[in-house]
Design an enzyme around this catalytic site. Structure first.
Site, PDB file in Angstrom:
ATOM      1  N   TYR A  64      31.171  33.565  45.099  1.00 38.77           N
ATOM      2  CA  TYR A  64      31.343  33.695  43.644  1.00 38.77           C
ATOM      3  C   TYR A  64      30.996  32.352  43.007  1.00 38.77           C
ATOM      4  O   TYR A  64      31.735  31.381  43.098  1.00 38.77           O
ATOM      5  CB  TYR A  64      32.781  34.104  43.285  1.00 38.77           C
ATOM      6  CG  TYR A  64      33.227  35.422  43.897  1.00 38.77           C
ATOM      7  CD1 TYR A  64      32.283  36.371  44.333  1.00 38.77           C
ATOM      8  CD2 TYR A  64      34.571  35.739  44.032  1.00 38.77           C
ATOM      9  CE1 TYR A  64      32.688  37.580  44.897  1.00 38.77           C
ATOM     10  CE2 TYR A  64      34.978  36.949  44.591  1.00 38.77           C
ATOM     11  CZ  TYR A  64      34.033  37.854  45.026  1.00 38.77           C
ATOM     12  OH  TYR A  64      34.448  39.046  45.582  1.00 38.77           O
ATOM     13  N   GLY A 216      36.611  49.870  37.808  1.00 39.11           N
ATOM     14  CA  GLY A 216      35.215  50.271  37.628  1.00 39.11           C
ATOM     15  C   GLY A 216      34.247  49.108  37.742  1.00 39.11           C
ATOM     16  O   GLY A 216      33.034  49.309  37.687  1.00 39.11           O
ATOM     17  N   GLY A 217      34.757  47.873  37.862  1.00 40.74           N
ATOM     18  CA  GLY A 217      33.885  46.718  38.053  1.00 40.74           C
ATOM     19  C   GLY A 217      33.077  46.403  36.810  1.00 40.74           C
ATOM     20  O   GLY A 217      33.624  46.323  35.707  1.00 40.74           O
ATOM     21  N   PHE A 218      31.742  46.282  37.007  1.00 40.19           N
ATOM     22  CA  PHE A 218      30.885  45.862  35.892  1.00 40.19           C
ATOM     23  C   PHE A 218      30.715  46.988  34.856  1.00 40.19           C
ATOM     24  O   PHE A 218      30.295  46.735  33.736  1.00 40.19           O
ATOM     25  CB  PHE A 218      29.520  45.397  36.418  1.00 40.19           C
ATOM     26  CG  PHE A 218      29.636  44.184  37.300  1.00 40.19           C
ATOM     27  CD1 PHE A 218      29.924  42.936  36.758  1.00 40.19           C
ATOM     28  CD2 PHE A 218      29.474  44.273  38.684  1.00 40.19           C
ATOM     29  CE1 PHE A 218      30.050  41.810  37.562  1.00 40.19           C
ATOM     30  CE2 PHE A 218      29.600  43.159  39.500  1.00 40.19           C
ATOM     31  CZ  PHE A 218      29.886  41.922  38.934  1.00 40.19           C
TER      32      PHE A 218
HETATM   33  N1  LIG Z   1      34.391  43.020  48.801  1.00 45.42           N
HETATM   34  C1  LIG Z   1      33.461  43.127  47.902  1.00 45.42           C
HETATM   35  O1  LIG Z   1      32.298  43.361  48.213  1.00 45.42           O
HETATM   36  C2  LIG Z   1      33.837  42.981  46.460  1.00 45.42           C
HETATM   37  C3  LIG Z   1      32.948  43.405  45.472  1.00 45.42           C
HETATM   38  C4  LIG Z   1      33.343  43.288  44.154  1.00 45.42           C
HETATM   39  C5  LIG Z   1      34.586  42.761  43.817  1.00 45.42           C
HETATM   40  N2  LIG Z   1      35.424  42.348  44.794  1.00 45.42           N
HETATM   41  C6  LIG Z   1      36.784  41.829  44.456  1.00 45.42           C
HETATM   42  O2  LIG Z   1      37.459  42.791  43.682  1.00 45.42           O
HETATM   43  C7  LIG Z   1      38.009  42.180  42.527  1.00 45.42           C
HETATM   44  C8  LIG Z   1      38.082  43.186  41.411  1.00 45.42           C
HETATM   45  O3  LIG Z   1      36.794  43.603  41.027  1.00 45.42           O
HETATM   46  P1  LIG Z   1      36.142  43.278  39.623  1.00 45.42           P
HETATM   47  O4  LIG Z   1      36.878  42.179  38.955  1.00 45.42           O
HETATM   48  O5  LIG Z   1      34.698  43.081  39.836  1.00 45.42           O
HETATM   49  O6  LIG Z   1      36.294  44.633  38.843  1.00 45.42           O
HETATM   50  P2  LIG Z   1      37.511  45.403  38.152  1.00 45.42           P
HETATM   51  O7  LIG Z   1      38.812  44.757  38.486  1.00 45.42           O
HETATM   52  O8  LIG Z   1      37.321  46.825  38.443  1.00 45.42           O
HETATM   53  O9  LIG Z   1      37.181  45.208  36.622  1.00 45.42           O
HETATM   54  C9  LIG Z   1      37.061  43.960  36.028  1.00 45.42           C
HETATM   55  C10 LIG Z   1      36.524  44.194  34.624  1.00 45.42           C
HETATM   56  O10 LIG Z   1      37.502  44.881  33.844  1.00 45.42           O
HETATM   57  C11 LIG Z   1      37.768  44.150  32.665  1.00 45.42           C
HETATM   58  N3  LIG Z   1      39.200  44.245  32.396  1.00 45.42           N
HETATM   59  C12 LIG Z   1      40.229  43.880  33.195  1.00 45.42           C
HETATM   60  N4  LIG Z   1      41.406  44.144  32.619  1.00 45.42           N
HETATM   61  C13 LIG Z   1      41.133  44.695  31.418  1.00 45.42           C
HETATM   62  C14 LIG Z   1      41.936  45.171  30.343  1.00 45.42           C
HETATM   63  N5  LIG Z   1      43.273  45.145  30.412  1.00 45.42           N
HETATM   64  N6  LIG Z   1      41.310  45.679  29.252  1.00 45.42           N
HETATM   65  C15 LIG Z   1      39.980  45.715  29.171  1.00 45.42           C
HETATM   66  N7  LIG Z   1      39.152  45.264  30.152  1.00 45.42           N
HETATM   67  C16 LIG Z   1      39.732  44.758  31.271  1.00 45.42           C
HETATM   68  C17 LIG Z   1      37.350  42.731  32.928  1.00 45.42           C
HETATM   69  O11 LIG Z   1      36.911  42.123  31.747  1.00 45.42           O
HETATM   70  P3  LIG Z   1      37.712  40.834  31.115  1.00 45.42           P
HETATM   71  O12 LIG Z   1      37.321  39.664  31.943  1.00 45.42           O
HETATM   72  O13 LIG Z   1      37.209  40.788  29.725  1.00 45.42           O
HETATM   73  O14 LIG Z   1      39.164  41.168  31.196  1.00 45.42           O
HETATM   74  C18 LIG Z   1      36.194  42.910  33.902  1.00 45.42           C
HETATM   75  O15 LIG Z   1      34.992  43.086  33.204  1.00 45.42           O
HETATM   76  C19 LIG Z   1      37.085  40.999  42.261  1.00 45.42           C
HETATM   77  O16 LIG Z   1      37.680  40.023  41.471  1.00 45.42           O
HETATM   78  C20 LIG Z   1      36.772  40.544  43.657  1.00 45.42           C
HETATM   79  O17 LIG Z   1      37.790  39.663  44.085  1.00 45.42           O
HETATM   80  C21 LIG Z   1      35.074  42.473  46.102  1.00 45.42           C
END
Ligand SMILES: NC(=O)c1ccc[n+]([C@@H]2O[C@H](COP(=O)([O-])OP(=O)(O)OC[C@H]3O[C@@H](n4cnc5c(N)ncnc54)[C@H](OP(=O)(O)O)[C@@H]3O)[C@@H](O)[C@H]2O)c1
Length: 288
Positions: A64, A216-218
């Protein structure tokens, strides 16, 4: 076992107790998970707030940024509270276009483990996930050489526990034949439920399942059924999605990502939302 006021209580990864409500740090790097954040102080504030709220599980990777998120974690939180456990992953690197090419040769994995130790300021990594597959998802194939390398690093005392990520069910079984696996971190959420059977299998074994992209990620989760339940409960769809994951199975650990202190606080409250049998039945249909 330590107690927590965070929703979901705690889970034990090997011998490490963590809050089921954790924090995923990927969103703290710059756009496309490349480079530094636009607001470094804001990123540090999110990490400090997570710990202040009682979170004891932070998920990260040196990919990252690359090397940005781990530096932020160290700057915000080192020396780390004893209860805090940082989970990292190795097995992918970054190219100049922001791609995630695999880096699973033994020398690459050794280098990545040492870089994580240096950048996080640790002598031992609590938990390292081997990231498999590619950006499209898991891919079949043996992980023996790569997981065997991490098992050797564990025997050398550089890693406490191992997990796999972006893995097929067959690769989980293969890894378990090489060394104990304390968690599986795969793509899963209310709308994407490829791993339903794997979650239940791991629950029976006492192994954690850590869904990435829980919101949902991105592309944030969108569903008419989800919105309907959220409206009925006077909650946000994000809250319902997190609460549903905590209800899904006791071995599910949350690592929602955010770069916003306000969203982090909202998510902590939201994950504790009570869902009735009727709500759960309605939500269950979304990803089936
Ligand atoms: N193992 C792998 O291959 C892999 C791949 C991807 C991710 N990961 C891990 O999984 C973790 C979680 O995934 P992720 O962060 O990509 O996706 P996520 O948790 O599904 O979603 C994050 C997104 O949701 C938004 N969000 C969060 N809380 C919100 C709220 N209360 N209201 C509105 N929007 C909200 C964030 O925007 P804001 O910043 O504006 O809140 C961000 O754009 C990562 O941090 C990483 O550590 C692992």
């Amino acid at each position: 076992m330590s107690s927590t006021s965070l929703p979901g209580g705690t889970w034990t990864l090997g011998d490490l107790t963590v809050t089921r409500f954790g924090y995923g740090a990927m969103q703290l790097a710059g756009p496309g998970v490349m480079g530094p954040p636009a607001d470094p102080d804001g990123a540090l504030a999110v990490l400090r707030e997570a710990v202040a709220l009682g979170v004891t599980h932070i998920d990260t990777s040196d990919a990252y940024g690359p090397h940005v998120t781990n530096g932020l974690i160290r700057a915000a939180l080192h020396p780390y509270p004893e209860a805090l456990h940082i989970v990292t992953k190795v097995g992918a690197t970054r190219d100049p276009q922001g791609g995630w090419p695999p880096a699973r040769q033994p020398a690459e994995l050794r280098r990545a483990v040492h870089e994580n130790l240096t950048n996080l300021g640790l002598d031992v990594l609590d938990l390292v996930n081997l990231r498999l597959g590619d950006a499209q998802g898991p891919r079949p194939g043996s992980l023996a050489e790569a997981f065997g390398t991490l098992a050797a690093l564990r025997r050398e005392g550089l890693i406490r526990h191992l997990g796999v990520s972006n893995a097929t069910a067959e690769q989980v079984v293969e890894a378990q034949q090489i060394a104990p696996v304390v968690c599986v971190q795969n793509l899963y959420n209310l709308a994407y439920r490829q791993d339903d059977a794997l979650i239940d299998e791991l629950a029976g074994q006492g192994v954690a399942y850590v869904p990435f992209f829980p919101l949902g990620g991105f592309s944030p989760l969108q569903s008419a059924a989800l919105s309907a339940v959220a409206t009925r409960l006077d909650a946000t769809p994000m809250s319902v999605a997190l609460a549903w994951l905590l209800h899904r199975s006791p071995n599910v650990l949350l690592i929602p990502g955010t770069s916003s202190v306000a969203h982090l606080r909202e998510n902590v409250v939201g994950a504790g939302l009570a869902l009735s049998a009727e709500d759960l039945a309605e939500l269950d249909k979304i990803g089936r």
